[in-house]
Design a protein around this motif. Structure first.
Motif, PDB file in Angstrom:
ATOM      1  N   ALA A 261      56.322  -4.680  -0.729  1.00  0.00           N
ATOM      2  CA  ALA A 261      55.256  -4.740   0.266  1.00  0.00           C
ATOM      3  C   ALA A 261      54.311  -3.563   0.086  1.00  0.00           C
ATOM      4  CB  ALA A 261      55.865  -4.720   1.670  1.00  0.00           C
ATOM      5  N   ALA A 262      52.996  -3.836   0.159  1.00  0.00           N
ATOM      6  CA  ALA A 262      51.987  -2.802  -0.069  1.00  0.00           C
ATOM      7  C   ALA A 262      52.055  -1.732   1.012  1.00  0.00           C
ATOM      8  CB  ALA A 262      50.607  -3.434  -0.102  1.00  0.00           C
ATOM      9  N   VAL A 263      52.027  -0.492   0.591  1.00  0.00           N
ATOM     10  CA  VAL A 263      52.001   0.640   1.516  1.00  0.00           C
ATOM     11  C   VAL A 263      50.540   0.976   1.810  1.00  0.00           C
ATOM     12  CG1 VAL A 263      52.624   3.059   1.841  1.00  0.00           C
ATOM     13  CG2 VAL A 263      54.153   1.530   0.585  1.00  0.00           C
ATOM     14  N   PRO A 264      50.155   1.074   3.074  1.00  0.00           N
ATOM     15  CA  PRO A 264      48.753   1.392   3.385  1.00  0.00           C
ATOM     16  C   PRO A 264      48.347   2.730   2.765  1.00  0.00           C
ATOM     17  CG  PRO A 264      49.919   0.646   5.342  1.00  0.00           C
ATOM     18  CD  PRO A 264      50.951   0.842   4.273  1.00  0.00           C
ATOM     19  N   THR A 265      47.110   2.825   2.298  1.00  0.00           N
ATOM     20  CA  THR A 265      46.623   4.100   1.766  1.00  0.00           C
ATOM     21  C   THR A 265      46.302   5.039   2.918  1.00  0.00           C
ATOM     22  OG1 THR A 265      44.303   3.434   1.788  1.00  0.00           O
ATOM     23  CG2 THR A 265      45.593   2.881  -0.194  1.00  0.00           C
ATOM     24  N   TRP A 266      46.338   6.325   2.620  1.00  0.00           N
ATOM     25  CA  TRP A 266      45.988   7.302   3.651  1.00  0.00           C
ATOM     26  C   TRP A 266      44.538   7.127   4.094  1.00  0.00           C
ATOM     27  CZ3 TRP A 266      49.105  10.101   6.526  1.00  0.00           C
ATOM     28  CH2 TRP A 266      50.417  10.326   6.077  1.00  0.00           C
ATOM     29  N   GLN A 267      43.649   6.787   3.164  1.00  0.00           N
ATOM     30  CA  GLN A 267      42.245   6.576   3.514  1.00  0.00           C
ATOM     31  C   GLN A 267      42.123   5.459   4.543  1.00  0.00           C
ATOM     32  OE1 GLN A 267      39.747   5.016   0.419  1.00  0.00           O
ATOM     33  NE2 GLN A 267      37.895   5.962   1.251  1.00  0.00           N
ATOM     34  N   ALA A 268      42.877   4.330   4.317  1.00  0.00           N
ATOM     35  CA  ALA A 268      42.829   3.203   5.242  1.00  0.00           C
ATOM     36  C   ALA A 268      43.411   3.584   6.601  1.00  0.00           C
ATOM     37  CB  ALA A 268      43.574   2.015   4.652  1.00  0.00           C
TER      38      ALA A 268
ATOM     39  N   MET B   7      46.084   8.727  -3.375  1.00  0.00           N
ATOM     40  CA  MET B   7      44.685   8.768  -2.980  1.00  0.00           C
ATOM     41  C   MET B   7      44.188  10.193  -3.087  1.00  0.00           C
ATOM     42  SD  MET B   7      42.168   6.997  -1.949  1.00  0.00           S
ATOM     43  CE  MET B   7      43.106   5.520  -1.619  1.00  0.00           C
ATOM     44  N   PRO B   8      43.123  10.468  -3.816  1.00  0.00           N
ATOM     45  CA  PRO B   8      42.615  11.835  -3.920  1.00  0.00           C
ATOM     46  C   PRO B   8      42.246  12.371  -2.559  1.00  0.00           C
ATOM     47  CG  PRO B   8      41.608  10.396  -5.555  1.00  0.00           C
ATOM     48  CD  PRO B   8      42.345   9.528  -4.613  1.00  0.00           C
ATOM     49  N   PRO B   9      42.435  13.676  -2.321  1.00  0.00           N
ATOM     50  CA  PRO B   9      42.153  14.262  -1.015  1.00  0.00           C
ATOM     51  C   PRO B   9      40.721  14.051  -0.580  1.00  0.00           C
ATOM     52  CG  PRO B   9      43.354  15.791  -2.402  1.00  0.00           C
ATOM     53  CD  PRO B   9      42.999  14.632  -3.247  1.00  0.00           C
ATOM     54  N   SER B  10      39.754  13.992  -1.511  1.00  0.00           N
ATOM     55  CA  SER B  10      38.347  13.865  -1.160  1.00  0.00           C
ATOM     56  C   SER B  10      38.036  12.537  -0.490  1.00  0.00           C
ATOM     57  CB  SER B  10      37.481  14.016  -2.413  1.00  0.00           C
ATOM     58  OG  SER B  10      37.833  13.023  -3.365  1.00  0.00           O
ATOM     59  N   ASP B  11      38.948  11.550  -0.623  1.00  0.00           N
ATOM     60  CA  ASP B  11      38.708  10.237  -0.019  1.00  0.00           C
ATOM     61  C   ASP B  11      39.073  10.210   1.458  1.00  0.00           C
ATOM     62  OD1 ASP B  11      37.814   9.259  -2.371  1.00  0.00           O
ATOM     63  OD2 ASP B  11      39.770   8.434  -3.004  1.00  0.00           O
ATOM     64  N   ILE B  12      39.641  11.322   1.965  1.00  0.00           N
ATOM     65  CA  ILE B  12      40.066  11.360   3.368  1.00  0.00           C
ATOM     66  C   ILE B  12      39.048  12.171   4.163  1.00  0.00           C
ATOM     67  CG2 ILE B  12      41.908  12.069   4.935  1.00  0.00           C
ATOM     68  CD1 ILE B  12      43.827  11.749   2.690  1.00  0.00           C
ATOM     69  N   PRO B  13      38.644  11.735   5.367  1.00  0.00           N
ATOM     70  CA  PRO B  13      37.673  12.483   6.175  1.00  0.00           C
ATOM     71  C   PRO B  13      38.081  13.940   6.317  1.00  0.00           C
ATOM     72  CG  PRO B  13      38.126  10.347   7.167  1.00  0.00           C
ATOM     73  CD  PRO B  13      39.053  10.488   5.999  1.00  0.00           C
TER      74      PRO B  13
ATOM     75  N   ARG C 123      41.917   4.747  12.562  1.00  0.00           N
ATOM     76  CA  ARG C 123      42.157   5.440  13.841  1.00  0.00           C
ATOM     77  C   ARG C 123      41.071   5.145  14.869  1.00  0.00           C
ATOM     78  NH1 ARG C 123      43.864  11.610  12.841  1.00  0.00           N
ATOM     79  NH2 ARG C 123      44.931  11.322  14.830  1.00  0.00           N
ATOM     80  N   ASP C 124      39.880   4.841  14.395  1.00  0.00           N
ATOM     81  CA  ASP C 124      38.759   4.639  15.319  1.00  0.00           C
ATOM     82  C   ASP C 124      38.452   3.162  15.549  1.00  0.00           C
ATOM     83  OD1 ASP C 124      38.378   7.424  15.474  1.00  0.00           O
ATOM     84  OD2 ASP C 124      37.230   7.405  13.605  1.00  0.00           O
ATOM     85  N   ASP C 125      39.327   2.278  15.074  1.00  0.00           N
ATOM     86  CA  ASP C 125      39.099   0.841  15.222  1.00  0.00           C
ATOM     87  C   ASP C 125      40.416   0.201  15.641  1.00  0.00           C
ATOM     88  OD1 ASP C 125      38.884  -1.931  14.797  1.00  0.00           O
ATOM     89  OD2 ASP C 125      37.377  -1.666  13.229  1.00  0.00           O
ATOM     90  N   GLU C 126      40.479  -0.271  16.900  1.00  0.00           N
ATOM     91  CA  GLU C 126      41.724  -0.795  17.437  1.00  0.00           C
ATOM     92  C   GLU C 126      42.264  -1.969  16.621  1.00  0.00           C
ATOM     93  OE1 GLU C 126      43.932   0.094  19.770  1.00  0.00           O
ATOM     94  OE2 GLU C 126      42.779   1.956  19.805  1.00  0.00           O
ATOM     95  N   THR C 127      41.368  -2.841  16.175  1.00  0.00           N
ATOM     96  CA  THR C 127      41.814  -3.993  15.382  1.00  0.00           C
ATOM     97  C   THR C 127      42.407  -3.532  14.051  1.00  0.00           C
ATOM     98  OG1 THR C 127      40.119  -5.412  16.377  1.00  0.00           O
ATOM     99  CG2 THR C 127      41.103  -6.144  14.281  1.00  0.00           C
ATOM    100  N   ALA C 128      41.691  -2.619  13.391  1.00  0.00           N
ATOM    101  CA  ALA C 128      42.182  -2.090  12.121  1.00  0.00           C
ATOM    102  C   ALA C 128      43.476  -1.302  12.317  1.00  0.00           C
ATOM    103  CB  ALA C 128      41.114  -1.193  11.485  1.00  0.00           C
ATOM    104  N   LYS C 129      43.582  -0.609  13.467  1.00  0.00           N
ATOM    105  CA  LYS C 129      44.786   0.169  13.757  1.00  0.00           C
ATOM    106  C   LYS C 129      46.004  -0.748  13.896  1.00  0.00           C
ATOM    107  CE  LYS C 129      44.466   3.557  16.686  1.00  0.00           C
ATOM    108  NZ  LYS C 129      44.400   4.364  17.936  1.00  0.00           N
ATOM    109  N   LYS C 130      45.829  -1.857  14.619  1.00  0.00           N
ATOM    110  CA  LYS C 130      46.945  -2.786  14.790  1.00  0.00           C
ATOM    111  C   LYS C 130      47.380  -3.375  13.460  1.00  0.00           C
ATOM    112  CE  LYS C 130      45.936  -4.157  19.558  1.00  0.00           C
ATOM    113  NZ  LYS C 130      45.523  -5.275  20.452  1.00  0.00           N
ATOM    114  N   LYS C 131      46.397  -3.733  12.639  1.00  0.00           N
ATOM    115  CA  LYS C 131      46.737  -4.289  11.330  1.00  0.00           C
ATOM    116  C   LYS C 131      47.465  -3.256  10.479  1.00  0.00           C
ATOM    117  CE  LYS C 131      44.911  -6.589   7.232  1.00  0.00           C
ATOM    118  NZ  LYS C 131      45.803  -5.809   6.362  1.00  0.00           N
ATOM    119  N   ALA C 132      46.960  -2.004  10.509  1.00  0.00           N
ATOM    120  CA  ALA C 132      47.600  -0.958   9.713  1.00  0.00           C
ATOM    121  C   ALA C 132      49.029  -0.718  10.183  1.00  0.00           C
ATOM    122  CB  ALA C 132      46.787   0.336   9.792  1.00  0.00           C
TER     123      ALA C 132
END
Length: 439
Positions: A50-57, A1-7, A62-71
């Protein structure tokens, strides 16, 4: 993932495993940017993996509990998959090593068969020759004027005649005894011829099996190298996944802190796994070439010969040759020499060469094979995994500390099993090294 895609607050890229702490801040940042860019290609999901989560994802979750659990669940799935691939890589290498060990055992069994046939052939030939000598002596005595063909004349002709005729009835006519000797000579001749033919077949089979063993050695070496590469890739993936998990579980961590924390944990685990057993005297780890004093009856040879002893301190010794196997109870060829010593005692390469195998191998436990050129190789067995200090393809020098004594595989205690093979066929290693000035 290009660095620019990360906050922006997490755009500091990933540090290299061993250099993050020592690089200047600016150089470190540049290297991490490159590492992040590489992640975009390294961690493209494979259809079978198995798919490895992207750093962007991960950062977004981090700011969404549901998304955090899935990640986190995705990360755990990827970790389980990585562990399964690591196990498969080890299993593949172990199986190749088992095939190698079985192939070497088959060569040794064929060698023993050939040696036994050759011994019996030589004995039959000697029996035939001895009987013919006695028949010749008898014929000469019977032709002597005034002999009369008495058995006493034949017995007085020497020990050879007396030994052969001792078991015959002395009351029989000498002609009958001589006839029996001729029959014995012919039967022994026929047996010797048959045994020679069987020995030739056994020799051809031994050479064929030696070729198979060399092929198995090459395949085991390739499997070992492939497994090492796979395990290294899995370790890197695990470190990345651990960093992602740490980032999700602790909102205070920056990306680089999470990755550095994961790398430190991985390095500590690897160091613990690789730590060898203590050597005699309480030390640990590989011992520098040339150290380790001579043991009882061992004389360290002149270093200028190019050949050295494989172990310089040991308490017991069992020679090459036939013996009752201490585990299986079989009477069979022991294709090497055993040196009983404390686990961790330094093992040295007997001469310079290239490591053609280093890894697990059936009853050998862990095995190192060094190719010295000209069809000559040496092998060192029963080390623990942590007691193998060299890898496939590595060049070693005479006297280099390549391993530490262990007791893996078919072993009843800490010892070095040393072999020397000529064209893949085992020979007495102590006798061979003696021809090189090692006594």
């Amino acid at each position: 993932m290009p660095p620019s895609d990360i906050p922006s607050r997490h755009t500091s890229p990933l540090p290299r495993r061993a250099r993050a702490a020592s690089l200047p801040r600016r150089a470190w940042a540049a290297s991490v940017v490159l590492a992040l860019a590489l992640l975009a290609t390294v961690f493209v999901p494979d259809p079978a993996v198995a798919a490895v989560p992207t750093w962007q994802a991960v950062v977004a979750a981090r700011d969404d509990e549901t998304a955090k659990k899935k990640a986190l669940a995705d990360i755990q799935t990827a970790l389980d998959d990585a562990s399964a691939r690591a196990d498969a890589a080890r299993a593949s290498a172990d199986e190749a090593g088992r095939v190698l060990g079985d192939a070497q055992a088959a060569v040794d069994e064929a060698t023993a068969r050939h040696e036994q046939l050759e011994t019996r052939r030589a004995e039959a030939r000697e029996t035939a020759d001895s009987a013919r000598r006695v028949v010749g002596q008898a014929a000469a005595l019977m032709a002597r004027p005034g002999s009369g063909g008495m058995v006493g004349d034949l017995l007085s002709a020497g020990d050879g005649a007396r030994d052969v005729l001792r078991g015959l009835s002395l009351s029989s006519k000498l002609g009958e005894n001589v006839g029996r000797l001729r029959e014995r000579a012919q039967a022994s001749d026929n047996l010797a011829t048959s045994l020679a033919e069987q020995a030739a077949v056994a020799l051809a089979e031994r050479d064929r099996l030696a070729g198979d063993a060399q092929a198995a050695l090459d395949e085991a070496a390739a499997a070992s190298v492939s497994a090492e590469a796979d395990l290294a890739a899995v370790d890197d993936e695990r470190a990345t996944l651990a960093a992602q998990a740490a980032l999700l579980e602790d909102d205070r961590l920056t990306l680089e802190q999470a990755y550095a924390q994961a790398q430190a944990a991985a390095a500590a685990a690897a160091a613990a796994a690789a730590r060898p057993a203590p050597v005699a005297g309480g030390g640990t780890g590989p011992v520098a070439p040339g150290t380790g004093g001579p043991g009882p009856g061992v004389v360290v040879p002149d270093p200028g010969t190019g050949w050295v002893t494989a172990i310089r301190s040991y308490g017991s010794y069992q020679a090459y040759g036939y013996r009752t196997h201490p585990i299986t109870g079989e009477y069979k060829l022991h294709a090497g020499a055993d040196f009983g010593a404390t686990c961790g005692t330094p093992i040295y390469a007997v001469s310079a060469g290239r490591v053609s195998y280093a890894g697990p191998s059936s009853g050998y436990g862990n095995l190192i094979v060094v190719d010295h050129g000209g069809g000559v190789s040496s092998a060192y067995a029963h080390m623990e995994r942590s007691g193998v200090y060299v890898s496939v393809g590595q060049q070693v020098e005479a006297g280099q500390n390549i391993a530490g004594v262990g007791t893996s595989g078919g072993s009843t205690g800490c010892h070095l099993h040393l072999e020397v093979r000529l064209g893949g066929v085992a020979t007495d290693p102590v006798a061979f090294l003696a021809t090189k000035g090692v006594r």
